[in-house]
Motif scaffolding. Structure first.
Motif, PDB file in Angstrom:
ATOM      1  N   TYR A  63      56.626  48.201   1.585  1.00 53.57           N
ATOM      2  CA  TYR A  63      56.668  48.607   2.995  1.00 53.57           C
ATOM      3  C   TYR A  63      56.451  47.398   3.905  1.00 53.57           C
ATOM      4  O   TYR A  63      57.205  47.169   4.869  1.00 53.57           O
ATOM      5  CB  TYR A  63      55.593  49.666   3.249  1.00 53.57           C
ATOM      6  N   SER A  64      55.441  46.601   3.599  1.00 48.72           N
ATOM      7  CA  SER A  64      55.095  45.465   4.443  1.00 48.72           C
ATOM      8  C   SER A  64      56.166  44.383   4.397  1.00 48.72           C
ATOM      9  O   SER A  64      56.476  43.765   5.428  1.00 48.72           O
ATOM     10  CB  SER A  64      53.737  44.888   4.018  1.00 48.72           C
ATOM     11  N   VAL A  65      56.731  44.135   3.211  1.00 51.43           N
ATOM     12  CA  VAL A  65      57.799  43.132   3.084  1.00 51.43           C
ATOM     13  C   VAL A  65      59.011  43.539   3.912  1.00 51.43           C
ATOM     14  O   VAL A  65      59.600  42.726   4.640  1.00 51.43           O
ATOM     15  CB  VAL A  65      58.183  42.943   1.601  1.00 51.43           C
ATOM     16  N   SER A  67      58.483  57.063  -0.275  1.00 42.46           N
ATOM     17  CA  SER A  67      58.640  57.488   1.119  1.00 42.46           C
ATOM     18  C   SER A  67      57.958  56.504   2.058  1.00 42.46           C
ATOM     19  O   SER A  67      58.375  56.361   3.216  1.00 42.46           O
ATOM     20  CB  SER A  67      58.074  58.900   1.314  1.00 42.46           C
ATOM     21  N   ILE A  68      56.923  55.830   1.579  1.00 43.34           N
ATOM     22  CA  ILE A  68      56.269  54.793   2.381  1.00 43.34           C
ATOM     23  C   ILE A  68      57.149  53.539   2.414  1.00 43.34           C
ATOM     24  O   ILE A  68      57.382  52.961   3.482  1.00 43.34           O
ATOM     25  CB  ILE A  68      54.883  54.470   1.811  1.00 43.34           C
ATOM     26  N   ALA A  69      57.632  53.110   1.255  1.00 50.06           N
ATOM     27  CA  ALA A  69      58.531  51.955   1.213  1.00 50.06           C
ATOM     28  C   ALA A  69      59.747  52.191   2.102  1.00 50.06           C
ATOM     29  O   ALA A  69      60.201  51.290   2.819  1.00 50.06           O
ATOM     30  CB  ALA A  69      58.964  51.695  -0.230  1.00 50.06           C
ATOM     31  N   MET A  70      60.267  53.403   2.077  1.00 53.46           N
ATOM     32  CA  MET A  70      61.455  53.779   2.859  1.00 53.46           C
ATOM     33  C   MET A  70      61.284  53.464   4.333  1.00 53.46           C
ATOM     34  O   MET A  70      62.175  52.898   4.978  1.00 53.46           O
ATOM     35  CB  MET A  70      61.719  55.275   2.660  1.00 53.46           C
ATOM     36  N   ILE A  71      60.134  53.821   4.896  1.00 63.74           N
ATOM     37  CA  ILE A  71      59.958  53.668   6.340  1.00 63.74           C
ATOM     38  C   ILE A  71      59.539  52.254   6.729  1.00 63.74           C
ATOM     39  O   ILE A  71      59.322  51.977   7.914  1.00 63.74           O
ATOM     40  CB  ILE A  71      58.976  54.710   6.901  1.00 63.74           C
ATOM     41  N   GLY A  72      59.459  51.340   5.742  1.00 62.14           N
ATOM     42  CA  GLY A  72      59.345  49.933   6.081  1.00 62.14           C
ATOM     43  C   GLY A  72      60.638  49.408   6.669  1.00 62.14           C
ATOM     44  O   GLY A  72      60.633  48.403   7.392  1.00 62.14           O
ATOM     45  N   CYS A  73      61.744  50.084   6.374  1.00 61.02           N
ATOM     46  CA  CYS A  73      63.043  49.701   6.940  1.00 61.02           C
ATOM     47  C   CYS A  73      63.101  50.105   8.405  1.00 61.02           C
ATOM     48  O   CYS A  73      62.502  51.104   8.825  1.00 61.02           O
ATOM     49  CB  CYS A  73      64.178  50.372   6.176  1.00 61.02           C
ATOM     50  N   LYS A  74      63.864  49.356   9.175  1.00 54.19           N
ATOM     51  CA  LYS A  74      63.960  49.629  10.606  1.00 54.19           C
ATOM     52  C   LYS A  74      64.706  50.926  10.887  1.00 54.19           C
ATOM     53  O   LYS A  74      64.483  51.562  11.923  1.00 54.19           O
ATOM     54  CB  LYS A  74      64.633  48.441  11.310  1.00 54.19           C
TER      55      LYS A  74
END
Length: 251
Positions: free
Chosen positions: A62-64, A85-92
């Motif tokens: 997510y942070s990356v 789902s957390i990694a997903m919302i790291g995207c813009k």
């Protein structure tokens, strides 16, 4: 450029081991490399078909993605559950297939010890959940309150793409608009988890034991590029910190 976030999310140091045994996994290093390899001026599309996994690794992905210098877009093709789902919302921006599902729930961890140890574990998990809520709330501002998101996590909520859009987790349906879904599905039973075919991964410690049994007695990885297996104390600490955010949970 496109990259994949498929299978399960695992820590960087464990990815080689899961792949050795044939599991499809991804780790923060994969996403870091994709960001580094992305051609200048081009958007990075992250295809997601993922049942979740290690919470800390999901946080790192997510942070990356959130800090990536390029435009980033998540494309949920089937499932973005738990840590995914957390990694997903790291995207813009998040786009999802009409058949996609997003699932959010509370973190879980195997726990042992006396009543004080279990109480401490419960307190830790409550704090981890607050970090997860930070990410969801930033994405869903204006559509869901923090209290509403917390209730959704408590209920283990499965969201078809229409409801994921209504909640603010998804920005666009791939291929056009869809009618509103009748209701969000909340389920803590095993039935829905079985539908996605996600039975969970064995622990890295278990796989290291299996690998050691295959290799026979050895004190050195033999220059084959594989990390040496950790001692029992090290594995115990790693297992304690390996908080699960995946479709299969401990109850």
């Amino acid at each position: 450029m496109r990259t994949q976030l498929n299978g399960y999310i695992v820590a960087d140091e464990d990815a080689w081991l899961y792949r050795f045994f044939g599991y499809v996994v991804c780790s923060p290093a994969d996403i870091r490399q994709a960001v580094a390899d992305n051609p200048p001026g081009e958007a990075l599309t992250v295809e997601i078909n993922n049942a979740g996994g290690n919470m800390w690794a999901g946080f790192e992905i997510y942070s990356v993605l959130r800090a990536a210098p390029c435009e980033t877009e998540a494309e949920v093709q089937s499932l973005a559950a738990s840590a995914a789902s957390i990694a997903m919302i790291g995207c813009k921006r998040v786009r999802a297939s009409p058949v996609a599902q997003v699932m959010i729930h509370n973190p879980a961890i195997a726990s042992d010890g006396n009543q004080y140890d279990h109480r401490e574990t419960a307190e830790m998990l409550a704090q981890f959940a607050q970090s997860i809520l930070n990410a969801y709330e930033l994405k869903c501002t204006g559509k869901k309150t923090r209290a509403e998101l917390e209730a959704m996590m408590d209920g283990e909520t499965w969201l078809p793409v229409q409801e994921a859009m209504a909640a603010g987790l998804v920005d666009e349906v791939i291929g056009g608009e869809l009618p509103l879904a009748p209701q969000v599905v909340n389920c803590a039973g095993a039935g829905l988890r079985a539908l996605c075919g996600a039975g969970g991964l064995p622990s890295a410690a278990e796989l290291r034991a299996r690998k050691a049994a295959m290799d026979g007695p050895r004190t050195d990885p033999g220059g084959d590029g594989e990390p040496p297996a950790g001692g029992s104390d090290q594995e115990g600490e790693r297992a304690r910190l390996a908080v699960s955010l995946s479709v299969k949970k401990h109850y």
